[in-house]
Design a protein around this motif. Structure first.
Motif, PDB file in Angstrom:
ATOM      1  N   PHE A 119      58.564  11.300  30.645  1.00 38.43           N
ATOM      2  CA  PHE A 119      57.056  11.712  29.551  1.00 38.43           C
ATOM      3  C   PHE A 119      56.131  12.377  31.143  1.00 38.43           C
ATOM      4  O   PHE A 119      55.487  13.029  31.072  1.00 38.43           O
ATOM      5  N   ALA A 120      56.776  12.483  31.733  1.00 39.02           N
ATOM      6  CA  ALA A 120      55.560  12.334  33.136  1.00 39.02           C
ATOM      7  C   ALA A 120      55.950  13.664  33.247  1.00 39.02           C
ATOM      8  O   ALA A 120      55.387  14.969  34.202  1.00 39.02           O
ATOM      9  N   ALA A 121      57.427  14.019  33.338  1.00 40.62           N
ATOM     10  CA  ALA A 121      58.104  15.742  33.128  1.00 40.62           C
ATOM     11  C   ALA A 121      57.171  16.146  32.675  1.00 40.62           C
ATOM     12  O   ALA A 121      56.414  17.245  33.065  1.00 40.62           O
ATOM     13  N   ASP A 122      57.117  16.020  31.306  1.00 35.46           N
ATOM     14  CA  ASP A 122      56.738  16.840  30.382  1.00 35.46           C
ATOM     15  C   ASP A 122      54.907  17.080  30.496  1.00 35.46           C
ATOM     16  O   ASP A 122      54.587  18.106  30.426  1.00 35.46           O
ATOM     17  N   PHE A 123      54.077  16.076  31.191  1.00 31.92           N
ATOM     18  CA  PHE A 123      53.074  16.048  31.108  1.00 31.92           C
ATOM     19  C   PHE A 123      52.569  16.756  32.323  1.00 31.92           C
ATOM     20  O   PHE A 123      51.729  17.232  32.284  1.00 31.92           O
ATOM     21  N   ALA A 124      53.429  16.783  33.097  1.00 30.79           N
ATOM     22  CA  ALA A 124      53.263  17.526  34.603  1.00 30.79           C
ATOM     23  C   ALA A 124      53.437  18.823  34.289  1.00 30.79           C
ATOM     24  O   ALA A 124      52.404  19.303  34.612  1.00 30.79           O
TER      25      ALA A 124
END
Length: 274
Positions: A119-124
């Motif tokens: 999620f963090a990777a996709d969100f960033a």
């Protein structure tokens, strides 16, 4: 932690407003309400109304910390088929619309189910600024803390009037972006007047950290925003925006934003009062 790192994206926007002699305005709306496209238009209206930071809610089936207005909106979004990928798509469109930082406010369960690092990777990758996590405390958030640092995302945790000084110090030491000071006890929702506990809580938080402090829960008009802006770095408004959207669509969201934006500018605040 250096001041630049502690500020993060949302914190930098808040400090920019503070340097102009005013509090920042943080506006919340859930993704997917009243529809996916309608929600995107409403979030753009937050920007047009003068918000300095955006909070996009990730609707959840068990929103125990939300008031009736936000619960009803979340139910509508979920009934319309909204999923986490649609929230990310909403964030992407909001981030592309302006340079206003876009945060997601979310209960923790959907992030765990998606995969924290994923999620963090996709969100960033789509321009998201960070997360506000009302039911996650730093003591239990090691995976999120690591992912947020890895992808340079803001980490906004909550403190309340019941928080001890020790808990405030620990919580704020892990915040980047801002500290979310809940001004009243209990669930969210607009109120006739903000809690008298807000100013003392902000004072306690500022003793512990130089990270900006945003006050949320209860503000619904420009007069209330002006009052909170006297002592808070940022004024956070959620339920009132949802109610405006429910009653009058994106145009009403923009009108309310303009009223609140005028409110945070009404009484100049000293930049030295951080």
């Amino acid at each position: 932690m250096s001041e630049l790192v502690a500020l993060g994206k949302a914190g930098a926007a808040i400090r920019k407003a503070n340097d102009e002699g005013r509090a920042a305005l943080v506006g919340y709306l859930p993704a997917g309400f009243p529809t996916y496209d309608g929600g995107v238009d409403a979030i753009k209206a937050l920007v047009d109304g003068g918000c300095d930071v955006l909070e996009i809610g990730l609707p959840y089936s068990d929103p125990v910390m939300d008031g009736v207005t936000i619960q009803r909106a979340a139910e509508t979004a979920l009934a319309g088929g909204l999923r986490t990928k649609d929230v990310l798509s909403t964030v992407e469109k909001a981030a592309a619309y302006s340079d206003v930082p876009v945060l997601v406010m979310t209960y923790w369960n959907p992030i765990e189910r998606y995969g924290v690092d994923r999620f963090a990777a996709d969100f960033a990758g789509i321009g998201g600024a960070g997360l506000i996590t009302p039911d996650l405390i730093p003591d239990e958030g090691a995976e999120w803390l690591a992912a947020a640092d890895k992808y340079d995302l803001d980490k906004v945790f909550l403190v309340s009037p019941s928080s001890t000084d020790e808990r405030i110090a620990m919580t704020t030491s892990h915040c980047r972006g801002f500290v979310y000071a809940t001004a009243v006890m209990g669930v969210t929702g607009a109120r006739e007047k903000p809690s008298d506990l807000a100013a003392p809580l902000v004072s306690r938080v500022k003793t512990a950290t130089g990270v900006p402090v945003g006050v949320g829960l209860g503000v619904s008009n420009g007069d209330q925003a002006a009052g909170v802006a006297r002592f808070a770095d940022a004024v956070i408004v959620g339920s009132a925006f949802v109610k405006a959207l429910e009653d009058g669509g994106p145009a009403a969201v923009r009108t309310l934003g303009e009223d609140l934006s005028e409110g945070v500018r009404r009484e100049p605040r000293a930049t030295a009062a951080r």
